[in-house]
Design a protein around this motif. Structure first.
Motif, PDB file in Angstrom:
ATOM      1  N   ASP A 131       0.801  -1.231   0.000  1.00 57.10           N
ATOM      2  CA  ASP A 131       0.000   0.000   0.000  1.00 57.10           C
ATOM      3  C   ASP A 131       0.828   1.274   0.000  1.00 57.10           C
ATOM      4  O   ASP A 131       0.328   2.348   0.293  1.00 57.10           O
ATOM      5  CB  ASP A 131      -0.939   0.018   1.214  1.00 57.10           C
ATOM      6  CG  ASP A 131      -0.198   0.092   2.548  1.00 57.10           C
ATOM      7  OD1 ASP A 131       1.055  -0.065   2.547  1.00 57.10           O
ATOM      8  OD2 ASP A 131      -0.857   0.299   3.582  1.00 57.10           O
ATOM      9  N   SER A 132       2.128   1.170  -0.352  1.00 53.27           N
ATOM     10  CA  SER A 132       2.979   2.365  -0.302  1.00 53.27           C
ATOM     11  C   SER A 132       2.599   3.409  -1.344  1.00 53.27           C
ATOM     12  O   SER A 132       2.970   4.577  -1.219  1.00 53.27           O
ATOM     13  CB  SER A 132       4.455   1.979  -0.476  1.00 53.27           C
ATOM     14  OG  SER A 132       4.697   1.486  -1.776  1.00 53.27           O
ATOM     15  N   GLN A 136      -3.694   9.096   0.482  1.00 52.73           N
ATOM     16  CA  GLN A 136      -4.898   9.586   1.136  1.00 52.73           C
ATOM     17  C   GLN A 136      -5.597  10.636   0.276  1.00 52.73           C
ATOM     18  O   GLN A 136      -6.824  10.754   0.303  1.00 52.73           O
ATOM     19  CB  GLN A 136      -4.554  10.185   2.514  1.00 52.73           C
ATOM     20  CG  GLN A 136      -4.123   9.156   3.554  1.00 52.73           C
ATOM     21  CD  GLN A 136      -2.677   8.702   3.411  1.00 52.73           C
ATOM     22  OE1 GLN A 136      -1.940   9.211   2.561  1.00 52.73           O
ATOM     23  NE2 GLN A 136      -2.268   7.738   4.217  1.00 52.73           N
ATOM     24  N   SER A 140      -3.488   8.084  -6.641  1.00 50.40           N
ATOM     25  CA  SER A 140      -3.332   6.910  -5.794  1.00 50.40           C
ATOM     26  C   SER A 140      -3.356   5.663  -6.676  1.00 50.40           C
ATOM     27  O   SER A 140      -4.181   5.557  -7.579  1.00 50.40           O
ATOM     28  CB  SER A 140      -4.456   6.853  -4.755  1.00 50.40           C
ATOM     29  OG  SER A 140      -4.332   5.714  -3.937  1.00 50.40           O
ATOM     30  N   ASN A 189       1.916   7.160  -0.384  1.00 52.98           N
ATOM     31  CA  ASN A 189       1.341   7.006   0.947  1.00 52.98           C
ATOM     32  C   ASN A 189       2.246   7.732   1.944  1.00 52.98           C
ATOM     33  O   ASN A 189       3.417   7.371   2.118  1.00 52.98           O
ATOM     34  CB  ASN A 189       1.237   5.519   1.302  1.00 52.98           C
ATOM     35  CG  ASN A 189       0.491   5.272   2.600  1.00 52.98           C
ATOM     36  OD1 ASN A 189       0.444   6.126   3.478  1.00 52.98           O
ATOM     37  ND2 ASN A 189      -0.099   4.094   2.725  1.00 52.98           N
ATOM     38  N   GLN A 190       1.711   8.749   2.598  1.00 46.96           N
ATOM     39  CA  GLN A 190       2.519   9.577   3.493  1.00 46.96           C
ATOM     40  C   GLN A 190       2.967   8.842   4.749  1.00 46.96           C
ATOM     41  O   GLN A 190       3.770   9.364   5.529  1.00 46.96           O
ATOM     42  CB  GLN A 190       1.742  10.842   3.857  1.00 46.96           C
ATOM     43  CG  GLN A 190       1.475  11.748   2.668  1.00 46.96           C
ATOM     44  CD  GLN A 190       0.730  13.015   3.039  1.00 46.96           C
ATOM     45  OE1 GLN A 190       0.288  13.186   4.180  1.00 46.96           O
ATOM     46  NE2 GLN A 190       0.578  13.917   2.090  1.00 46.96           N
ATOM     47  N   SER A 191       2.448   7.633   4.965  1.00 46.53           N
ATOM     48  CA  SER A 191       2.876   6.848   6.119  1.00 46.53           C
ATOM     49  C   SER A 191       4.274   6.271   5.919  1.00 46.53           C
ATOM     50  O   SER A 191       4.893   5.794   6.868  1.00 46.53           O
ATOM     51  CB  SER A 191       1.886   5.710   6.386  1.00 46.53           C
ATOM     52  OG  SER A 191       0.581   6.211   6.643  1.00 46.53           O
ATOM     53  N   TYR A 192       4.755   6.293   4.679  1.00 43.16           N
ATOM     54  CA  TYR A 192       6.074   5.757   4.361  1.00 43.16           C
ATOM     55  C   TYR A 192       7.044   6.908   4.085  1.00 43.16           C
ATOM     56  O   TYR A 192       6.650   7.957   3.557  1.00 43.16           O
ATOM     57  CB  TYR A 192       6.007   4.850   3.135  1.00 43.16           C
ATOM     58  CG  TYR A 192       5.216   3.578   3.354  1.00 43.16           C
ATOM     59  CD1 TYR A 192       5.850   2.390   3.664  1.00 43.16           C
ATOM     60  CD2 TYR A 192       3.822   3.571   3.228  1.00 43.16           C
ATOM     61  CE1 TYR A 192       5.134   1.210   3.843  1.00 43.16           C
ATOM     62  CE2 TYR A 192       3.091   2.405   3.418  1.00 43.16           C
ATOM     63  CZ  TYR A 192       3.742   1.230   3.722  1.00 43.16           C
ATOM     64  OH  TYR A 192       3.034   0.087   3.907  1.00 43.16           O
ATOM     65  N   ASN A 193       8.314   6.676   4.404  1.00 39.12           N
ATOM     66  CA  ASN A 193       9.342   7.694   4.209  1.00 39.12           C
ATOM     67  C   ASN A 193       9.989   7.571   2.835  1.00 39.12           C
ATOM     68  O   ASN A 193      10.137   6.458   2.309  1.00 39.12           O
ATOM     69  CB  ASN A 193      10.435   7.562   5.271  1.00 39.12           C
ATOM     70  CG  ASN A 193       9.915   7.854   6.664  1.00 39.12           C
ATOM     71  OD1 ASN A 193       9.107   8.758   6.852  1.00 39.12           O
ATOM     72  ND2 ASN A 193      10.375   7.090   7.645  1.00 39.12           N
TER      73      ASN A 193
END
Length: 214
Positions: A131-132, A136, A140, A189-193
């Motif tokens: 899901d990278s 959001q 996407s 995905n902003q959850s990943y760096n």
């Protein structure tokens, strides 16, 4: 003979705007505008008329090169894309992909998917894992999507790319970001760096299309 893509580029240059600026004005991705200008895909429907309005021309002229005010008031029919079959390969196979690939070496169980006939023969489909690239907001590309990878398109800042890092067998799908000379592979995905790259990465190809099959 001028193509639709060349006419779009001509009008864009007349307006003195970049592909990125045009994409924002029309409401599509930068990749989509690049596809239009390379005649990989063609705008239609609402996008066609937004494009014509932004470029201060007529949709009919973009499609056919004919100015309806002087020639005809009949709108040319939408361009029908001819299709070809390209393989859906694994992330390991993509890591070893070369221009001289022999499709016969992929085996009998390989899956094939349709792609525009204008796409180069060494392009391929790849299934998104993880899901990278699921964002959001904005563009996407969720897990399970099929992405069309074209090794012949140069990767630029902002391109969605498939890349292979040194020391790995599989490829990764990310957004290429170039900032002050430094290159990064950035997830949507902003959850990943983001991952900084510097000579330790090979860009396998640029992603020009995605689709999701249920």
């Amino acid at each position: 003979m001028k193509t639709l893509g060349l006419r779009i580029r001509e009008k864009r240059n007349e307006q003195n705007i970049t592909q990125l600026q045009l994409s924002k004005l029309v409401g599509v991705s930068h990749v989509t505008v690049s596809q239009w200008e390379s005649d990989t895909t063609a705008p239609n429907g609402e996008n066609l008329y937004k494009l014509a309005q932004t470029l201060k021309t007529q949709a009919n002229w973009l499609i056919s090169g004919i100015d309806s005010q002087h020639e005809s008031n009949v709108i040319a029919p939408p361009i029908q894309q001819k299709m070809k079959k390209l393989p859906v390969i694994s992330h390991v196979q993509a890591g070893a992909w070369t221009e001289a690939i022999d499709y016969r070496a992929l085996g009998d169980e390989i899956q094939w998917e349709e792609a525009p006939s204008s796409v180069e023969e060494n392009a391929f489909w790849l299934k998104v894992i993880g899901d990278s690239m699921t964002a959001q907001n904005g563009v996407s590309v969720p897990e399970g999507s099929l992405i069309l990878v074209n090794p012949n398109i140069p990767a630029e800042n902002g391109s969605l790319v498939v890349a292979k890092l040194d020391g790995t067998d599989e490829v990764t799908f990310k957004k290429l970001v170039i900032d002050a000379g430094q290159k990064y592979l950035k997830p949507l995905n902003q959850s990943y760096n983001p991952l900084a790259i510097n000579g330790n990465c090979r860009i396998v190809g640029v992603v020009t299309e995605s689709k999701y099959k249920f």
